[in-house]
Design an enzyme around this catalytic site. Structure first.
Site, PDB file in Angstrom:
ATOM      1  N   GLY A   1      12.616 -15.398  19.518  1.00  0.00           N
ATOM      2  CA  GLY A   1      13.372 -15.170  18.293  1.00  0.00           C
ATOM      3  C   GLY A   1      14.782 -14.730  18.624  1.00  0.00           C
ATOM      4  O   GLY A   1      15.243 -14.830  19.767  1.00  0.00           O
TER       5      GLY A   1
ATOM      6  N   ASP B   1       9.184  -7.454   6.042  1.00  0.00           N
ATOM      7  CA  ASP B   1       9.198  -8.728   6.784  1.00  0.00           C
ATOM      8  C   ASP B   1       7.772  -9.233   6.973  1.00  0.00           C
ATOM      9  O   ASP B   1       7.361  -9.620   8.071  1.00  0.00           O
ATOM     10  CB  ASP B   1       9.887  -8.562   8.122  1.00  0.00           C
ATOM     11  CG  ASP B   1      10.262  -9.917   8.734  1.00  0.00           C
ATOM     12  OD1 ASP B   1      10.253 -10.930   7.989  1.00  0.00           O
ATOM     13  OD2 ASP B   1      10.549  -9.974   9.947  1.00  0.00           O
TER      14      ASP B   1
END
EC number: 2.7.11.23
Length: 593
Positions: A286, A399
């Site tokens: 990521g 999230d």
């Protein structure tokens, strides 16, 4: 009329101590025969010379006052007690002086410093030390056999009694050792030896200020033992030595070894003969960095290493990582991934987590795997149990998505990636950012610019995950914020002032207001796929108005989890899957095909 100096002295009572300056013949001429009241007899002065006493009856019986006048000479101004015991003369002025009396040393003991300071040395300046103590010994021996007259006061009796006290033992001197040449005396064998200690560095003031403790005896005081230490000058500024000084003969002359120098490296450093973890494969990537599957070389356990890149961080350590570490250290729950430790390298930081075999997105990408209604209920229940714990602790995840929900082969579910999480202030004036939560799982209030939100944003994301479990794919898939709102309006209907009164106050409501109103078609779409309880639950979780969404605790009390069949069932079918299934690995497999 003129008087001689001796007569003036006699009248004023200030005549010097002439008794010790006259000889025996002059005394006998001035005073005649010395008479002592010994049972009505007289004692001649020649008896002292011949060392033999001649006792005879008194020749005449006169008035007692006349007899007393003849007994003591007229030119002797000191008292009978002073004459009898041959002690130094004390004037009337010194008798009236307040304070402690000057100490008169006893036979066999040299005078103390207080004797010299009190002026007694001046009054006995005509006598040597040897003659002085010789006369004192004679007077003490005579006092032991002569009766004490009734006129004797208490002070005189105390002085006589003090002459029979036992003299202290003499000090034993040692050879100079590690105390700068100081003579250290040890205590007598009757007393236990003191504990030896480390000698300290003596200064000039320590050498000058010596006390009786250094010779092994108590400190000098009036009325107690007074003794003389040869070759040492005693003063009134005596001070005891340092407590660390050894008083025994076993004192070592060696100087204590210096302290070791501090280490050049860190004080607390853990080193291993081999690397603590060995990387096996990459399982994620990521913007923050990469995630590796690794093994602990000591215990053999599998772990997940989350590498945080620091070379691109101009402002230092990422704030998202700081928040994640801070929050994970306070959380302990079966449905939250556990942070094991943190490892720091030169250009990166590794966060060590417990290893989970899969994530939800990777499992759903596997077309060969299908969850049963019991498995979906069990996984959904674990999601809301984790949310109930987080919200109870005041934490907003912000999230929640499939790749941040981890699974193992036993069907256990855990939340991960708390980089966007933060503590909820529970204040209406809270000002949070609305650029959180992945677009497909972002609620409509954030898409309309809301900044004062609460736990309802996590409930919307959890509702999207539940629908993804039922459908096998993300429920709302938009390209951007505007298209995401359109997808939501098409399924759940457009908001209005009646169903959501606060929507008109949102910053971007008028700008993104739909041209035409739409009604919800959620029930019609899923009434043949989902049970009535599941439809009711998902419809409440995905309500446009955040105040109409249930909390995580209320969701667990819904009939879908409590009464509707089938009951929750662990997803043990995950054991039949070969290898690990994570989102990054699943996409990599598809790209190879």
């Amino acid at each position: 009329m003129s008087y001689s100096k001796s007569t003036i002295y006699r009248r004023q009572g200030t005549e010097p101590n002439s008794h010790f300056r006259r000889t025996v013949e002059e005394k006998s001429q001035l005073s005649g025969t010395n008479e002592e009241s010994l049972g009505g007899h007289t004692l001649s002065s020649n008896a002292f010379k011949n060392n033999s006493s001649s006792i005879s009856p008194s020749s005449s019986a006169k008035d007692p006052r006349e007899q007393r006048k003849r007994t003591f000479p007229l030119n002797d101004t000191h008292s009978s007690r002073a004459r009898q015991h041959e002690r130094p003369f004390r004037s009337r002025k010194s008798r009236r002086r307040k304070g402690k009396k000057a100490f008169s040393p006893r036979p066999g003991s040299p005078p103390s410093p207080s004797f010299y300071r009190s002026g007694s040395q001046k009054r006995a300046r005509n006598l040597t030390t040897k003659d002085y103590f010789a006369k004192r010994s004679e007077s003490s021996s005579s006092a032991s056999v002569s009766p004490i007259s009734p006129s004797a006061n208490r002070n005189d009796s105390k002085r006589q009694a003090s002459s029979f006290r036992r003299s202290p033992p003499s000090s034993v001197h040692m050879k100079p050792s590690a105390f700068n040449g100081r003579k250290v005396s040890r205590r007598p064998s009757s007393s236990p030896p003191p504990i030896p200690s480390i000698p300290h560095e003596t200064t000039s003031s320590d050498t000058q200020k010596k006390s009786s403790v250094s010779s092994g005896f108590p400190e000098n005081k009036h009325g107690k033992f007074h003794f003389h230490i040869p070759n040492e000058r005693r003063s009134r500024f005596d001070q005891p030595p340092s407590k660390r000084m050894a008083l025994t003969s076993t004192a070592r002359e060696s100087v204590p070894a210096p302290l070791p120098s501090p280490p050049s490296g860190p004080i607390y450093t853990y080193t291993y003969p081999k690397p603590a973890y060995e990387k096996i494969d990459q399982i994620g990537e990521g913007t923050y960095g990469k995630v590796y599957k690794a093994i602990n070389t000591v215990t053999g356990d599998l772990v997940a290493l989350k590498r945080i890149r620091l070379e691109q961080e101009k402002d230092g350590f990422p704030i998202t990582t700081v928040r994640e570490v801070k929050i994970l250290q306070r959380l302990r729950h079966k449905n939250i991934v556990r942070l094991l430790e943190i490892m720091v390298e030169k250009s990166s930081v590794y966060m060590v987590f417990e290893y989970m075999d899969h994530d939800l997105t990777g499992v759903l990408l596997n077309s060969q795997l299908h969850f049963t209604p019991g498995n979906i209920k069990h996984l959904s229940k674990q999601i809301f149990e984790a949310l109930a714990y987080l919200h109870h602790r005041g934490v907003l995840h912000r999230d929640i998505k499939g790749s941040n929900i981890l699974l193992n082969n036993n069907g256990d579910l855990k939340f991960a990636d708390f980089g966007l999480a933060r503590f909820n202030t529970s204040s209406k004036s809270a000002n949070y950012t609305n650029r959180v939560i992945t677009l497909w799982f972002r609620p409509p209030e954030l898409l309309l610019g809301e900044t004062a939100y609460d736990t309802a944003v996590d409930i919307w994301s959890a509702g999207c995950i539940v629908m993804e479990l039922f459908t096998g794919k993300p429920f709302f898939q938009g390209r951007d914020e505007i298209s995401q709102l359109e997808v939501i309006y098409d399924m759940m209907g457009t908001p209005d002032v009646h169903s959501w009164p606060e929507v008109k106050n949102l910053p971007w409501y008028e700008l993104l207001k739909p041209v035409e109103e739409k009604k919800s078609r959620f029930v019609e779409t899923f009434k043949e796929i989902l049970s009535p309880a599941a439809i009711d639950l998902c419809q409440k979780l995905l309500a446009l108005n955040p105040f109409c969404r249930p909390s995580a605790h209320e969701t667990l009390m819904h009939e879908y989890f409590t009464s509707e069949s089938p009951p929750p069932e662990p997803a043990v079918i995950l054991k039949n899957m070969q290898g690990s299934w994570h989102e990054w690995e699943s996409k990599k497999r598809k790209s190879k095909r």
